[in-house]
Design a protein around this motif. Sequence first.
Motif, short mmCIF file in Angstrom:
data_model
loop_
_atom_site.label_atom_id
_atom_site.label_comp_id
_atom_site.label_asym_id
_atom_site.label_seq_id
_atom_site.Cartn_x
_atom_site.Cartn_y
_atom_site.Cartn_z
N ALA A 120 -54.64 73.20 -8.13
CA ALA A 120 -52.68 73.62 -7.43
C ALA A 120 -52.48 72.27 -6.47
O ALA A 120 -51.63 72.09 -6.62
CB ALA A 120 -52.81 74.51 -7.38
N LEU A 121 -53.21 72.32 -6.19
CA LEU A 121 -53.63 71.16 -4.84
C LEU A 121 -53.47 69.77 -5.19
O LEU A 121 -52.93 69.39 -4.85
CB LEU A 121 -54.95 71.08 -3.72
N GLY A 122 -54.06 69.16 -6.37
CA GLY A 122 -53.98 68.07 -7.10
C GLY A 122 -52.50 68.05 -7.99
O GLY A 122 -51.97 67.15 -8.19
N GLU A 123 -52.07 69.18 -8.21
CA GLU A 123 -50.81 69.21 -8.83
C GLU A 123 -49.77 68.34 -7.54
O GLU A 123 -48.79 67.91 -7.64
CB GLU A 123 -50.30 70.97 -8.97
N TYR A 124 -49.72 69.45 -6.46
CA TYR A 124 -49.09 69.72 -5.43
C TYR A 124 -48.96 67.55 -4.92
O TYR A 124 -48.14 67.01 -5.60
CB TYR A 124 -49.36 70.49 -4.34
N LEU A 125 -50.45 67.69 -4.98
CA LEU A 125 -50.04 65.84 -4.58
C LEU A 125 -49.28 64.80 -5.69
O LEU A 125 -49.09 63.86 -4.83
CB LEU A 125 -51.40 65.40 -4.54
N GLU A 126 -49.53 65.63 -7.26
CA GLU A 126 -49.02 64.89 -7.94
C GLU A 126 -47.45 65.04 -8.08
O GLU A 126 -46.59 63.71 -7.67
CB GLU A 126 -49.10 64.98 -9.51
N GLN A 127 -47.31 66.07 -7.87
CA GLN A 127 -45.59 66.64 -7.65
C GLN A 127 -45.00 66.11 -6.50
O GLN A 127 -43.86 65.20 -6.20
CB GLN A 127 -45.61 67.34 -7.65
N GLN A 128 -46.07 65.63 -5.54
CA GLN A 128 -44.57 65.32 -4.08
C GLN A 128 -44.93 64.41 -4.06
O GLN A 128 -44.01 63.58 -2.81
CB GLN A 128 -45.63 66.13 -2.88
N TYR A 129 -45.81 63.56 -3.97
CA TYR A 129 -46.57 62.35 -3.83
C TYR A 129 -46.77 61.22 -4.33
O TYR A 129 -46.66 60.17 -4.47
CB TYR A 129 -47.54 62.32 -2.85
N GLY A 130 -45.93 61.50 -5.94
CA GLY A 130 -46.66 60.74 -7.06
C GLY A 130 -47.98 60.00 -7.78
O GLY A 130 -47.98 58.85 -7.78
N LEU A 131 -49.27 60.29 -6.88
CA LEU A 131 -50.27 60.30 -6.82
C LEU A 131 -50.83 60.80 -7.65
O LEU A 131 -50.54 61.78 -9.01
CB LEU A 131 -51.21 60.28 -6.11
N ASP A 132 -51.55 59.94 -8.96
CA ASP A 132 -52.53 59.86 -9.98
C ASP A 132 -53.45 61.02 -10.03
O ASP A 132 -54.63 60.29 -8.70
CB ASP A 132 -52.53 58.41 -10.98
N VAL A 133 -53.49 62.11 -10.77
CA VAL A 133 -54.40 63.22 -10.50
C VAL A 133 -55.09 63.75 -11.83
O VAL A 133 -53.63 64.06 -12.57
CB VAL A 133 -53.74 64.28 -8.86
N THR A 134 -55.84 63.93 -11.45
CA THR A 134 -56.65 64.34 -12.68
C THR A 134 -57.64 65.59 -13.03
O THR A 134 -59.20 65.53 -11.91
CB THR A 134 -57.69 63.29 -13.56
N PHE A 135 -57.31 66.94 -12.89
CA PHE A 135 -58.72 67.82 -12.51
C PHE A 135 -59.09 67.99 -14.36
O PHE A 135 -58.81 67.78 -15.00
CB PHE A 135 -58.11 69.25 -12.52
N ILE A 136 -60.78 67.66 -13.50
CA ILE A 136 -61.87 68.04 -14.36
C ILE A 136 -63.11 69.69 -13.98
O ILE A 136 -63.07 69.64 -13.08
CB ILE A 136 -62.34 66.57 -14.46
N ASP A 137 -62.51 70.12 -15.00
CA ASP A 137 -63.61 71.16 -14.75
C ASP A 137 -64.93 71.45 -15.19
O ASP A 137 -65.26 71.12 -16.80
CB ASP A 137 -62.61 72.21 -15.69
N ILE A 138 -65.70 71.29 -14.51
CA ILE A 138 -67.17 70.60 -14.89
C ILE A 138 -67.86 72.46 -14.90
O ILE A 138 -68.52 72.54 -13.70
CB ILE A 138 -68.41 70.36 -14.24
N ASP A 139 -67.98 73.35 -16.48
CA ASP A 139 -68.17 74.42 -16.22
C ASP A 139 -69.14 75.43 -15.63
O ASP A 139 -70.37 74.25 -15.62
CB ASP A 139 -67.88 75.22 -17.55
N ASN A 140 -69.24 76.12 -15.39
CA ASN A 140 -70.32 76.17 -14.59
C ASN A 140 -70.22 78.32 -14.10
O ASN A 140 -69.45 78.47 -13.97
CB ASN A 140 -70.31 76.82 -12.75
N PRO A 141 -71.44 78.89 -15.12
CA PRO A 141 -71.44 80.52 -15.54
C PRO A 141 -71.91 80.47 -14.41
O PRO A 141 -71.97 82.15 -14.68
CB PRO A 141 -73.19 80.25 -16.74
N VAL A 142 -72.33 80.64 -13.14
CA VAL A 142 -72.60 81.45 -12.36
C VAL A 142 -70.71 82.32 -11.82
O VAL A 142 -70.05 81.01 -11.62
CB VAL A 142 -73.32 81.00 -10.91
#
Length: 250
Positions: free
Chosen positions: A228-250
Amino acid sequence: MKRSDFTQMLSELLKPDAIRDFAPNGLQVEGAEQVQKIITGVTASQALIDAAIALQADTILVHHGYFWKGESQVITGMKKRRIASLLKNDINLYGYHLPLDIHPELGNNAQLAKLLDVELLGGLEDGSNSVPVYGRLNSPMPAEKFAEKIATALNRKPLDNIVRNKPIETIAWCTGGGQGYIDLAASKGIDAYLTGEASEQTIHSSNEQAIDFFAAGHHATERYGVKALGEYLEQQYGLDVTFIDIDNPV
């Protein structure tokens, strides 16, 4: 955006100085002076760093960064390889731990509430920066149905300990490793407690205090704040943001 401006903006947004934490919040490893391409993720693992390098990112923004209290201060082995990768590729590393858990809109707790259709009513602890929170299900339901809802929303079947033969109306929660707050939730008469992890004693607390318990995974409960923070930065400031989910079973 200049790195100094980016740092100041995040500080004003997340207010890291307002809460004591187990690691430094903010810029942890200095890289490029200009912030142009940002990778967000839960933890600054080598896999996330490698993904950022492959995408030619100049900045990584995570919930779990480095330099935790109590860890060895020497930079060897795994820590050396991670930091060397960041420095070699001139990548900034930002980490925000508790400030990202408790942010009222973008935080892990707030985002999990939205995902599970729970109304967040306030902090479970006294004061304005409570880490655990409590609220009310917008649609009360049996605990078994709520477990199914968690599994669908987080794509992960939770560990559950269901002890009440009544629908869940009120719930307290703390994303990540917040199992120790179950006793506080029980003392306040909450129906159920949700967190990321469980300890051996957690189930005894659930049984003996008649509070339903759900452990849905440390990683799985904490994907959504940094996203959500990355999406906020993208929407509010026009920054290029990509979320990458490195899965973890814990």
